[in-house]
Design a protein around this motif. Structure first.
Motif, PDB file in Angstrom:
ATOM      1  N   PRO B 387      14.698  36.775  56.849  1.00  0.00           N
ATOM      2  CA  PRO B 387      15.371  37.729  55.960  1.00  0.00           C
ATOM      3  C   PRO B 387      14.518  38.966  55.709  1.00  0.00           C
ATOM      4  O   PRO B 387      15.047  40.062  55.576  1.00  0.00           O
ATOM      5  CB  PRO B 387      15.614  36.933  54.676  1.00  0.00           C
ATOM      6  N   THR B 388      13.206  38.764  55.598  1.00  0.00           N
ATOM      7  CA  THR B 388      12.302  39.899  55.504  1.00  0.00           C
ATOM      8  C   THR B 388      11.259  39.698  56.592  1.00  0.00           C
ATOM      9  O   THR B 388      10.300  38.965  56.425  1.00  0.00           O
ATOM     10  CB  THR B 388      11.636  39.979  54.116  1.00  0.00           C
ATOM     11  N   GLY B 389      11.493  40.300  57.722  1.00  0.00           N
ATOM     12  CA  GLY B 389      10.693  40.009  58.903  1.00  0.00           C
ATOM     13  C   GLY B 389       9.338  40.690  58.880  1.00  0.00           C
ATOM     14  O   GLY B 389       9.171  41.789  58.359  1.00  0.00           O
ATOM     15  N   PRO B 402      12.115  35.718  50.805  1.00  0.00           N
ATOM     16  CA  PRO B 402      13.410  35.084  51.095  1.00  0.00           C
ATOM     17  C   PRO B 402      14.614  36.009  50.937  1.00  0.00           C
ATOM     18  O   PRO B 402      15.722  35.639  51.335  1.00  0.00           O
ATOM     19  CB  PRO B 402      13.471  33.926  50.096  1.00  0.00           C
ATOM     20  N   ASP B 403      14.436  37.153  50.321  1.00  0.00           N
ATOM     21  CA  ASP B 403      15.569  38.057  50.127  1.00  0.00           C
ATOM     22  C   ASP B 403      15.801  38.881  51.400  1.00  0.00           C
ATOM     23  O   ASP B 403      14.919  39.035  52.229  1.00  0.00           O
ATOM     24  CB  ASP B 403      15.269  38.992  48.947  1.00  0.00           C
ATOM     25  N   LEU B 404      17.011  39.436  51.519  1.00  0.00           N
ATOM     26  CA  LEU B 404      17.366  40.208  52.724  1.00  0.00           C
ATOM     27  C   LEU B 404      16.822  41.632  52.618  1.00  0.00           C
ATOM     28  O   LEU B 404      17.546  42.580  52.322  1.00  0.00           O
ATOM     29  CB  LEU B 404      18.888  40.251  52.879  1.00  0.00           C
ATOM     30  N   ARG B 405      15.519  41.783  52.853  1.00  0.00           N
ATOM     31  CA  ARG B 405      14.942  43.119  52.739  1.00  0.00           C
ATOM     32  C   ARG B 405      14.839  43.792  54.101  1.00  0.00           C
ATOM     33  O   ARG B 405      15.024  44.991  54.214  1.00  0.00           O
ATOM     34  CB  ARG B 405      13.554  43.024  52.116  1.00  0.00           C
ATOM     35  N   ALA B 406      14.496  43.029  55.098  1.00  0.00           N
ATOM     36  CA  ALA B 406      14.409  43.585  56.454  1.00  0.00           C
ATOM     37  C   ALA B 406      14.815  42.504  57.438  1.00  0.00           C
ATOM     38  O   ALA B 406      13.982  41.918  58.117  1.00  0.00           O
ATOM     39  CB  ALA B 406      12.981  44.055  56.734  1.00  0.00           C
ATOM     40  N   PRO B 407      16.118  42.201  57.482  1.00  0.00           N
ATOM     41  CA  PRO B 407      16.567  41.093  58.343  1.00  0.00           C
ATOM     42  C   PRO B 407      16.181  41.329  59.796  1.00  0.00           C
ATOM     43  O   PRO B 407      16.437  42.409  60.337  1.00  0.00           O
ATOM     44  CB  PRO B 407      18.082  41.102  58.169  1.00  0.00           C
TER      45      PRO B 407
END
Lengths: 324, 553
Positions: B387-389, B402-407
């Protein structure tokens, strides 16, 4: 704002202060113990234990401490043991105040109930144990000389709490964000802290009864008093512990989807509960009333400690949360 | 098993176990035939089983038997830990397996212990309930002849007349169950007893313990638990049959045909995290239809929310939010212009909660009917999703939040035979390893993709990473026994508190007329544990003896 760093820092400082004051209290209670004379000693010299050489000559005239016989020759009107004991109790009261302050500030710093991790839980458990002991001594003053034996495990726990278990003040994971933490964890803390006292009292009872080690056993309160102490505190703490387990089940039903799932922590709590139930049954069974019952009570508390440390830190389960 | 709080001084509550084979004495030897022997054996077994000593031993066994359940990984809790255990201890694991060590609480020996304990409990509590019924109607026992032999006793002379003393005794013993008996020589003896609630609490505790265990067993028989992953984009799930679930754990009497029907639609998943990635709040915005709504044909959805600690409760069933993850969405565009979009869930693989996930999104080229051709053109987008690579030291994809910051997805696109036509079931998270080993499924591209990036395969097919949809894991629980477990456990604690706080004790007063007054004798006996009756006895004694007897003061 997630955590108030200044408040959190003061909470830590109060914890450290508590540790120091408890250490002093332990020194004074051990001095009290060393200075206590055996009540029924027919021969003076024999009654004095091995370890207190220097004070020996000086205190050999004073009468038996705990019994408080009047008319001794000392200037204060109190025996040396009695004075030490009173200082010890005062220090314990001070420690309770500081300790409570530390826990309250922890809660204020994190904006939540301050029982969210092992550091906070064990810290509160120690507070409850010291508190329980103070209440008991107030109700039954002759128990006071045994204080050093209660303070020793508490101080050990406090030391582990402040070092191994220490966790920075932080918010808790979603599963712990429930009003049940106030009910369940507080009850379990209180019950566990109270159960420390009968656990220690039962061991002391066994020492007294077997007169081993003789040097320590001689000065302990009477076997009957220790036995009754263990029983009385257990019958108070056991229903509380039961209630704590039940509220845990209610919470588990809301948080984990089932009220009982044999999670390692639940399992060992069940084992401890069964052991305390066995203790109460043993008290009513011929041949089990005294020594065996005392062993069971000690085993019960050992299980609670095992549940606290081994299960949380070695066996992973649902009750293990980040950063111990 | 009785929590026998009575000291057994007056009367042992249960007969001690007879030594096996000892004749009961009065029976003539001729009648001790084969049948009598069996009866005696059964009776002795029963007495032995219901004795306190046996109950104690069983309690220890229960405590001991439960310990492996905490120390050895349990299959019901975490299958992976059991597998790890097998890998770590290849010799010991099969032995432990054969002893039931990975399923302690379902093992026959654990069942044997708790069943014996249950029998012991019932066998002890029921007769005691009957006994209790009788004792509640009986008058306190007669005054012993010699009160000075009791553990607590006191004696004094009074200038008051025996009648006046008796009157004061009555006033003092208000609230006690008492009986007055006349003895020769104008002597009055008062027997009093108090603390009957102790046995009440004791029996309530044990009877509700039985009720609790029955409720627990009922839940295991008629309850079920199922897990299902639902995409949080308006996807729906209905509790109508086992087939709807990813996993289903049925109670022994549940065949899955008669589930309480209700439906849940997951509209949105909301998660918040601390900067360090620690979860802060989880919640799912849902709509739901109760069984009644469905029966009435109501088409509206009731709005609701499921968060950790607050499940959806409807019709006695509960739906919990027990997990979340991400479903990366890919669009495959074939050279002929046709395209398909797939967005199946990938599963989190990182225990630390970073939501690094793995999965396999599978595609078939539309319009191909030839079976042979199908088996060479199927596509699978496999790989790792973060989700945050971020890239770790070895160049691998890692997730730092775990949040979708930089999928980011590290995809490994495979083409060939996925094996979907073989008729065997396969995991939605993986491709068939056998097909890869056989060379029927080969990697055609490896690429690191951000949202919007695409990769073009050698045949001109374009695979595009469109975006990410969160999914939630819903756990549905049905347990008709749990309300009874709750009710009985509350009653149980009340009974326990009662039985441990009340003291059962007896007091006897004998008032003998003497010249110029009366002589009062007191005797006391605690029927309970050594919990201390002395203080109360002394207080009662001084109140009764002191007012007129100034000799002590």
């Amino acid at each position: 704002m997630l955590v108030d760093p200044i408040t959190s820092m003061w909470s830590d400082r109060l914890f450290q202060a508590t540790l120091v004051v408890l250490l002093l209290a332990m020194i004074f209670t051990s001095l009290e113990y060393a200075a206590t004379r055996v009540a029924r000693a027919p021969r003076r010299r024999a009654a004095v234990g091995a370890g207190d050489g220097g004070a020996d000559a000086e205190i050999s005239d004073t009468p038996d401490g705990a019994e408080g016989a009047p008319g001794d020759g000392s200037r204060t009107g109190r025996t040396r043991a009695d004075r030490y004991g009173r200082i010890g109790i005062s220090l314990m009261i001070l420690a309770v105040v500081l300790h409570a302050g530390s826990i309250v500030l922890r809660g204020l710093a994190t904006y939540r109930w301050p029982l969210g991790n092992m550091y906070e839980f064990t810290s509160a458990l120690c507070l409850m144990a010291v508190g329980a002991w103070l209440v008991l001594v107030r109700k039954h003053p002759p128990l006071r000389p045994a204080g050093v034996f209660v303070l020793t495990p508490i101080l050990l726990l406090m030391f582990i709490t402040g070092t191994v278990l220490y966790a920075e003040a932080a918010p808790v994971v979603p599963a712990l964000q429930s009003y049940w933490i106030i009910i369940h964890v507080t009850t379990i803390t209180l019950a566990s802290g109270m159960l420390l006292v009968p656990g220690v009292a039962s061991l002391l009872f066994l020492m007294k009864r077997n007169e081993r080690p003789a040097a320590l056993a001689a000065k302990l309160p009477g076997a009957e008093a220790l036995d009754r102490l263990a029983y009385r505190v257990t019958v108070l703490a056991f229903p509380l512990y039961t209630f704590g387990i039940i509220t845990g089940a209610v919470w588990a039903e809301a948080a984990w989807g089932r009220f009982w799932g044999w999670d390692p922590k639940e399992t060992v709590a069940f084992v401890a509960w069964v052991l305390y139930a066995a203790y109460l049954h043993a008290r009513a069974t011929a041949g089990w009333r005294t020594s065996r019952a005392a062993w069971i009570n000690s085993a019960g508390f050992a299980t609670i400690v095992f549940n606290l440390f081994f299960i949380n830190m070695v066996v992973a389960g649902l009750h293990s949360y980040a950063g111990v | 098993m009785t929590s026998d709080m009575t000291s057994g001084v007056a009367r042992p509550p249960t007969a001690p176990p007879q030594p096996p084979g000892s004749p009961t004495g009065s029976e003539p030897p001729a009648r001790r035939d084969r049948f009598g022997g069996v009866a005696a054996f059964l009776r002795n077994t029963w007495r032995g089983l219901t004795s306190m000593r046996t109950a104690l031993v069983l309690l220890f066994l229960l405590a001991l038997a439960a310990m492996p359940g905490a120390l050895i990984p349990q299959r019901s809790l975490n299958e992976f830990l059991v597998d790890d255990f097998y890998a770590d201890y290849p010799t010991a694991a099969p032995i432990i397996e054969s002893l039931g060590g990975f399923e302690v609480f379902a093992s026959p020996w654990f069942a044997a212990i708790y069943l014996l304990l249950m029998i012991s409990l019932v066998g002890c509590v029921l007769p005691r309930s009957v006994e209790y019924w009788h004792s509640m109607r009986a008058a306190p026992v007669a005054t012993p002849r010699n009160l000075t032999r009791l553990p607590h006793h006191a004696e004094a002379d009074s200038a008051e007349s025996p009648d006046a003393v008796l009157e004061r005794t009555r006033r003092l013993l208000r609230g006690w169950r008492r009986v007055e008996r006349s003895e020769p020589g104008g002597v009055t003896a008062v027997s009093a007893e108090r603390g009957y609630l102790r046995e009440t609490g004791n029996l309530v505790f044990h009877l509700s313990l039985i009720g609790l265990l029955l409720g627990f067993a009922g839940g295991k028989l008629y309850g079920y638990e199922g897990d299902v992953i639902v995409r949080a984009d308006g996807a729906e799930f209905c509790n109508s049959s086992i087939l709807g679930y990813d996993t289903f754990r049925a109670g022994l009497r549940v065949d899955g045909t008669d589930l309480n029907e209700f439906c849940v639609r997951v509209d949105r998943f909301d998660g918040t995290w601390l900067p360090n990635g620690q979860p802060s709040t989880f919640g799912a915005q849902i709509g739901y239809q109760t069984g009644e709504d469905l029966a009435d044909g109501v088409t509206d959805w009731r709005p609701g929310e499921i968060t950790v600690n607050y499940p959806l409760r409807t019709d006695g069933d509960r739906a919990y939010l027990t997990g979340y993850g991400y479903a990366p969405e890919f669009t495959v565009t074939w050279p002929d212009g046709q395209s398909r979009t797939g967005g199946i869930q990938w599963r989190p693989v990182d225990q630390s909660g970073s939501q690094l996930s793995e999965g396999a999104t599978k595609f078939e080229q539309p319009g191909i009917t030839d079976a042979e051709l199908r088996r060479t053109t199927q596509l699978a987008v496999t790989g790792t999703f973060a989700p945050t690579g971020a890239v770790d030291a070895e160049g691998n994809l890692a997730s730092v939040h775990p949040d979708l910051r930089a999928p980011t997805a590290d995809v490994n696109i495979m083409r060939g035979d996925l094996g979907i036509d073989d008729g065997r079931g396969q995991s939605i998270f993986t491709v068939d390893q056998q097909k890869i080993d056989d060379g029927e499924l080969v990697t055609v591209a490896e690429e690191r993709l951000g949202v919007g990036d695409s990769v073009t395969l050698d045949d001109g097919t374009v695979v595009r990473f469109d975006g990410v949809t969160p999914w939630v894991n819903l756990q549905v629980g049905h347990d008709p026994g749990q309300i009874w477990v709750l009710v009985f456990s509350i009653v149980m604690v009340a009974g326990l508190a009662l039985s441990l706080s009340v003291k059962r004790r007896r007091l006897w007063v004998r008032i003998r007329p003497v010249d110029g007054g009366s002589r009062i004798q007191l005797g006391g006996l605690a029927r309970t544990d050594r919990a201390g009756y002395g203080e109360e006895f002394d207080r009662l004694g001084s109140e009764l003896l002191d007012p007129m007897d100034k000799k002590d003061g």
